[in-house]
Design a protein around this motif. Structure first.
Motif, PDB file in Angstrom:
ATOM      1  N   ASP A  56       0.812  -1.218   0.000  1.00 18.40           N
ATOM      2  CA  ASP A  56       0.000   0.000   0.000  1.00 18.40           C
ATOM      3  C   ASP A  56       0.844   1.267   0.000  1.00 18.40           C
ATOM      4  O   ASP A  56       0.303   2.374   0.137  1.00 18.40           O
ATOM      5  N   ILE A  57       2.162   1.145  -0.195  1.00 17.53           N
ATOM      6  CA  ILE A  57       3.003   2.328  -0.333  1.00 17.53           C
ATOM      7  C   ILE A  57       2.804   2.926  -1.723  1.00 17.53           C
ATOM      8  O   ILE A  57       2.641   2.196  -2.704  1.00 17.53           O
ATOM      9  N   GLU A  58       2.853   4.238  -1.811  1.00 19.82           N
ATOM     10  CA  GLU A  58       2.401   4.936  -3.009  1.00 19.82           C
ATOM     11  C   GLU A  58       3.037   4.435  -4.297  1.00 19.82           C
ATOM     12  O   GLU A  58       2.349   4.223  -5.304  1.00 19.82           O
ATOM     13  N   ARG A  59       4.352   4.239  -4.319  1.00 17.00           N
ATOM     14  CA  ARG A  59       5.008   3.841  -5.566  1.00 17.00           C
ATOM     15  C   ARG A  59       4.541   2.469  -6.039  1.00 17.00           C
ATOM     16  O   ARG A  59       4.461   2.214  -7.247  1.00 17.00           O
ATOM     17  N   ARG A  82       4.889  -4.271   2.230  1.00 14.28           N
ATOM     18  CA  ARG A  82       5.638  -3.013   2.194  1.00 14.28           C
ATOM     19  C   ARG A  82       7.147  -3.259   2.162  1.00 14.28           C
ATOM     20  O   ARG A  82       7.635  -4.313   2.554  1.00 14.28           O
ATOM     21  N   ASP A  83       7.866  -2.224   1.728  1.00 14.87           N
ATOM     22  CA  ASP A  83       9.312  -2.229   1.812  1.00 14.87           C
ATOM     23  C   ASP A  83       9.736  -2.266   3.275  1.00 14.87           C
ATOM     24  O   ASP A  83       8.905  -2.091   4.183  1.00 14.87           O
ATOM     25  N   ARG A 130       8.270 -10.722   8.289  1.00 13.88           N
ATOM     26  CA  ARG A 130       6.969 -10.167   7.855  1.00 13.88           C
ATOM     27  C   ARG A 130       6.633 -10.579   6.427  1.00 13.88           C
ATOM     28  O   ARG A 130       5.508 -11.041   6.142  1.00 13.88           O
ATOM     29  N   VAL A 131       7.590 -10.407   5.522  1.00 12.38           N
ATOM     30  CA  VAL A 131       7.329 -10.647   4.106  1.00 12.38           C
ATOM     31  C   VAL A 131       7.185 -12.136   3.809  1.00 12.38           C
ATOM     32  O   VAL A 131       6.288 -12.544   3.055  1.00 12.38           O
ATOM     33  N   VAL A 151       2.607  -6.794  -6.467  1.00 10.51           N
ATOM     34  CA  VAL A 151       3.408  -5.607  -6.749  1.00 10.51           C
ATOM     35  C   VAL A 151       4.007  -5.126  -5.435  1.00 10.51           C
ATOM     36  O   VAL A 151       3.286  -4.784  -4.497  1.00 10.51           O
ATOM     37  N   THR A 152       5.321  -5.111  -5.377  1.00 11.14           N
ATOM     38  CA  THR A 152       5.989  -4.785  -4.120  1.00 11.14           C
ATOM     39  C   THR A 152       7.298  -4.057  -4.425  1.00 11.14           C
ATOM     40  O   THR A 152       7.389  -3.334  -5.416  1.00 11.14           O
TER      41      THR A 152
END
Length: 214
Positions: A56-59, A82-83, A130-131, A151-152
């Protein structure tokens, strides 16, 4: 056999400037949008997509929307993809960070650097946990013949590929090249109902990029 596609988000201006991005709400650059468009067109041509899951991070959201518009499937947002959370290091010049705080320099320090947690952030070990948990959950949810695009970001993809290939965290991050807007393809043999049966994941292709957007 199910197909899992791991897509890295397009480039941002912060990346070009060498700034630590972490969870910053930074938009794609012009090149990043071109990368995302080319990725989306390739996915549309090469695969029949059933689901899209995105950080859910913008990029990542922006990149996922290109894919969603191309294949006609709306993305589901999952913060587990997320990253790495860079905490107080976010926004700083990456080379300056490593010079000032050498404990984070993975190439120089090795394994101990994977356990270092930036203030208000997370260590690579924590990010990996986490990932990989998110990855295992997604793999376990796949139906036979289903195709899912995730998409990550570069770090989560490297950590997942490292887990599949049984690399340690240092090699997972340093020894796997990933371009912005690239695609990695994994085959998943979905588990049967047999007791103790587990899905089997195989890396088919890595760092597919330089797509033709036409």
């Amino acid at each position: 056999m199910a197909t899992l596609l791991l897509a890295r988000s397009g480039e941002t201006t912060w990346y070009r400037e060498g700034r630590v991005q972490g969870w910053a709400p930074v938009s794609l650059s012009d090149d990043g949008r071109r990368q995302a468009d080319a990725l989306a067109r390739h996915v549309e041509r090469a695969y029949g997509v059933d689901r899209i899951v995105t950080s859910d991070i913008e990029r990542a959201r922006e990149t996922a929307q290109f894919v969603a518009d191309a294949v006609g499937v709306e993305p589901a947002f999952d913060p587990a993809w997320r990253d790495r959370d860079a905490g107080s290091l976010q926004g700083l010049d990456a080379r300056g960070v490593f010079a000032k705080y050498p404990q984070y320099a993975l190439r120089d320090v090795g394994v101990p650097a994977t356990r270092e947690r930036p203030p208000s952030g997370e260590s690579l070990v924590e990010a990996r946990r986490r990932v990989v948990t998110a990855f295992d959950g997604l793999v376990g949810s796949l139906d036979d013949d289903e195709t899912v695009v995730v998409v990550t970001h570069g770090t989560p993809i490297r950590l997942v590929l490292g887990a599949v290939k049984e690399l340690d965290t240092v090699d997972a991050i340093l020894a796997q090249e990933l371009d912005h807007g690239c695609l990695c393809e994994l085959d998943v043999a979905v588990a049967t109902d047999d007791v103790g049966d587990e899905p089997t994941v195989t890396v088919v292709a890595e760092n597919l990029s330089q797509f033709d957007a036409a």
